[in-house]
Motif scaffolding. Sequence first.
Motif, PDB file in Angstrom:
ATOM      1  N   ILE A  36      27.465  -5.087 -17.830  1.00 32.95           N
ATOM      2  CA  ILE A  36      28.330  -3.891 -17.937  1.00 32.95           C
ATOM      3  C   ILE A  36      29.670  -4.310 -17.134  1.00 32.95           C
ATOM      4  O   ILE A  36      29.764  -4.562 -15.835  1.00 32.95           O
ATOM      5  N   THR A  37      30.585  -4.449 -17.896  1.00 34.22           N
ATOM      6  CA  THR A  37      31.993  -4.886 -17.254  1.00 34.22           C
ATOM      7  C   THR A  37      33.100  -3.690 -17.293  1.00 34.22           C
ATOM      8  O   THR A  37      33.755  -3.862 -16.473  1.00 34.22           O
ATOM      9  N   THR A  38      32.802  -2.874 -18.515  1.00 33.73           N
ATOM     10  CA  THR A  38      33.926  -1.778 -18.594  1.00 33.73           C
ATOM     11  C   THR A  38      33.210  -0.268 -18.881  1.00 33.73           C
ATOM     12  O   THR A  38      32.042  -0.543 -19.290  1.00 33.73           O
ATOM     13  N   ARG A  39      33.924   0.515 -18.763  1.00 31.24           N
ATOM     14  CA  ARG A  39      33.404   2.094 -18.991  1.00 31.24           C
ATOM     15  C   ARG A  39      32.630   2.036 -20.300  1.00 31.24           C
ATOM     16  O   ARG A  39      31.651   2.567 -20.497  1.00 31.24           O
ATOM     17  N   PRO A  40      33.119   1.651 -21.162  1.00 25.53           N
ATOM     18  CA  PRO A  40      32.334   1.842 -22.486  1.00 25.53           C
ATOM     19  C   PRO A  40      31.024   1.135 -22.558  1.00 25.53           C
ATOM     20  O   PRO A  40      30.173   1.450 -23.347  1.00 25.53           O
ATOM     21  N   ASP A  41      30.921   0.126 -21.895  1.00 25.50           N
ATOM     22  CA  ASP A  41      29.562  -0.583 -21.516  1.00 25.50           C
ATOM     23  C   ASP A  41      28.422   0.252 -21.035  1.00 25.50           C
ATOM     24  O   ASP A  41      27.460   0.362 -21.588  1.00 25.50           O
ATOM     25  N   PHE A  99      36.577  -2.563 -13.865  1.00 25.85           N
ATOM     26  CA  PHE A  99      35.758  -1.045 -13.910  1.00 25.85           C
ATOM     27  C   PHE A  99      36.682  -0.017 -12.978  1.00 25.85           C
ATOM     28  O   PHE A  99      38.182   0.020 -12.854  1.00 25.85           O
ATOM     29  N   ASP A 100      36.224   0.713 -12.340  1.00 28.61           N
ATOM     30  CA  ASP A 100      36.579   1.657 -11.370  1.00 28.61           C
ATOM     31  C   ASP A 100      36.403   1.234  -9.858  1.00 28.61           C
ATOM     32  O   ASP A 100      35.449   1.258  -9.572  1.00 28.61           O
ATOM     33  N   PRO A 101      37.335   0.693  -9.258  1.00 28.16           N
ATOM     34  CA  PRO A 101      37.157   0.121  -7.838  1.00 28.16           C
ATOM     35  C   PRO A 101      36.505   1.198  -6.854  1.00 28.16           C
ATOM     36  O   PRO A 101      36.156   0.909  -5.954  1.00 28.16           O
ATOM     37  N   ALA A 102      36.835   2.654  -7.183  1.00 32.23           N
ATOM     38  CA  ALA A 102      36.379   3.381  -6.486  1.00 32.23           C
ATOM     39  C   ALA A 102      34.749   3.948  -6.678  1.00 32.23           C
ATOM     40  O   ALA A 102      34.213   4.515  -5.872  1.00 32.23           O
ATOM     41  N   LYS A 103      34.411   3.432  -7.700  1.00 30.25           N
ATOM     42  CA  LYS A 103      32.998   3.603  -7.971  1.00 30.25           C
ATOM     43  C   LYS A 103      32.397   2.050  -8.429  1.00 30.25           C
ATOM     44  O   LYS A 103      32.147   1.811  -9.577  1.00 30.25           O
ATOM     45  N   PRO A 104      31.899   1.347  -7.837  1.00 26.70           N
ATOM     46  CA  PRO A 104      31.551  -0.079  -7.895  1.00 26.70           C
ATOM     47  C   PRO A 104      30.366   0.234  -9.285  1.00 26.70           C
ATOM     48  O   PRO A 104      29.451   0.887  -9.198  1.00 26.70           O
ATOM     49  N   SER A 113      25.327   5.161 -12.256  1.00 33.69           N
ATOM     50  CA  SER A 113      24.116   5.311 -12.634  1.00 33.69           C
ATOM     51  C   SER A 113      24.003   5.069 -14.125  1.00 33.69           C
ATOM     52  O   SER A 113      24.907   5.556 -14.873  1.00 33.69           O
ATOM     53  N   VAL A 114      22.693   4.607 -14.686  1.00 37.92           N
ATOM     54  CA  VAL A 114      22.402   4.554 -16.134  1.00 37.92           C
ATOM     55  C   VAL A 114      20.909   5.115 -16.083  1.00 37.92           C
ATOM     56  O   VAL A 114      20.068   4.870 -15.489  1.00 37.92           O
ATOM     57  N   ALA A 115      21.064   6.058 -17.056  1.00 41.21           N
ATOM     58  CA  ALA A 115      19.454   6.848 -17.065  1.00 41.21           C
ATOM     59  C   ALA A 115      19.258   7.306 -15.651  1.00 41.21           C
ATOM     60  O   ALA A 115      17.950   7.226 -15.412  1.00 41.21           O
ATOM     61  N   ILE A 142      20.330 -12.619  -7.319  1.00 41.51           N
ATOM     62  CA  ILE A 142      20.913 -11.461  -8.158  1.00 41.51           C
ATOM     63  C   ILE A 142      22.258 -11.402  -7.538  1.00 41.51           C
ATOM     64  O   ILE A 142      22.445 -11.163  -6.130  1.00 41.51           O
ATOM     65  N   LEU A 143      23.429 -11.777  -8.293  1.00 43.66           N
ATOM     66  CA  LEU A 143      24.856 -11.629  -7.787  1.00 43.66           C
ATOM     67  C   LEU A 143      25.310 -10.181  -8.049  1.00 43.66           C
ATOM     68  O   LEU A 143      25.472  -9.876  -9.119  1.00 43.66           O
ATOM     69  N   ALA A 144      25.371  -9.701  -6.856  1.00 45.12           N
ATOM     70  CA  ALA A 144      26.069  -8.154  -7.063  1.00 45.12           C
ATOM     71  C   ALA A 144      27.272  -8.167  -6.120  1.00 45.12           C
ATOM     72  O   ALA A 144      27.382  -7.074  -5.633  1.00 45.12           O
ATOM     73  N   ALA A 145      28.220  -9.264  -5.926  1.00 45.84           N
ATOM     74  CA  ALA A 145      29.274  -8.977  -5.375  1.00 45.84           C
ATOM     75  C   ALA A 145      30.491  -9.040  -5.734  1.00 45.84           C
ATOM     76  O   ALA A 145      31.438  -9.068  -5.301  1.00 45.84           O
ATOM     77  N   GLY A 146      30.485  -8.861  -7.122  1.00 47.60           N
ATOM     78  CA  GLY A 146      31.638  -8.441  -7.683  1.00 47.60           C
ATOM     79  C   GLY A 146      32.412  -7.268  -7.344  1.00 47.60           C
ATOM     80  O   GLY A 146      31.733  -6.230  -6.992  1.00 47.60           O
ATOM     81  N   PHE A 147      33.929  -6.965  -7.671  1.00 46.26           N
ATOM     82  CA  PHE A 147      34.469  -6.073  -7.169  1.00 46.26           C
ATOM     83  C   PHE A 147      34.897  -5.199  -8.236  1.00 46.26           C
ATOM     84  O   PHE A 147      35.682  -4.407  -8.346  1.00 46.26           O
ATOM     85  N   GLY A 148      34.664  -5.668  -9.540  1.00 50.47           N
ATOM     86  CA  GLY A 148      34.928  -4.738 -10.670  1.00 50.47           C
ATOM     87  C   GLY A 148      36.342  -4.480 -11.072  1.00 50.47           C
ATOM     88  O   GLY A 148      36.755  -3.309 -11.209  1.00 50.47           O
TER      89      GLY A 148
END
Length: 288
Positions: free
Chosen positions: A253-258, A22-27, A32-34, A13-19
């Motif tokens: 999930i790439t952007t906030r609208p996602d 997205f919002d760098p302050a909240k990776p 949270s989703v649901a 599971i690749l979870a090393a992206g810096f987004g």
Amino acid sequence: MSESHQVPVIAIILAAGFGTRFDPAKPKQLVSVADRPVIEWTIEAFEDCPEVTDILVVVNAAVSDAVEKVIDDMGSRKVRGIVPGGETRADSTRAALGFLREYSIPDDAKVLIHDGVRPFVSPKTILDCVAALDSVNAATVAVPSTDTILLAAPAGASDSAASDGASSDGTSSDGAGRFDTSAAPIVRIVPDRATTYRAQTPQCFRFSTISEAYRRAAGDENFHPTDDTRVVVDYLPDEPVAVVEGSDDNIKITTRPDLEVAELIAPRARRVRNYARRRAAQEMTSGM
């Protein structure tokens, strides 16, 4: 007993992206989703799959402690390691493969490489990936494109630039609201829509296949793939890569609208997983 139970089936599971989008302050891995972190949804999908024997989670330093806490809180039985990632996706995959090599993972092990921010991969998709590797050495989840795909390149670039995946970093506006054709990408190729797919993950390989592809790619200074399937296609051109049917729910999930879309998908994903758990429990009981 099927081969799936005779060789390790390892989810990376690749979870090393810096987004950066997205919002760098909240990776995004930790958003949270649901009421649950995205990375928890993702890990759970593979944790629940009876065919998956082991999980590696690749992270960056900014989220490492938080992801480790999520894993601890989940009580995961399958996560074997948290691996420091690299600057790019390819670097992170290399790091995970290196970790497996250190532990003498067999060449015929099945490796499923998945985006940490695709939280809703279905149980069926994961099982189909594992099964596909009984027939081929490489497979990728994808969905048929419902849009016509255009391959474009910067104005003035050669036609081959489009097929090589080049794109323009410029703008099509001159700042005064006028369209600036000198900066606009130019359409070079329009593939037949019937042959085009949108890639998702997991992307799945025998360990020896993906390891050899990355070994060959290591000496190429122009090596900048955005996914692991391309590494096999480019560097092991005689190795067929099968398409495993994906799902529109398997969003990245790439952007906030996602996140708004993800909140709509989450209840459906929960029902599907609960049903799969019940089925697995029934099969286990009936097999005793």
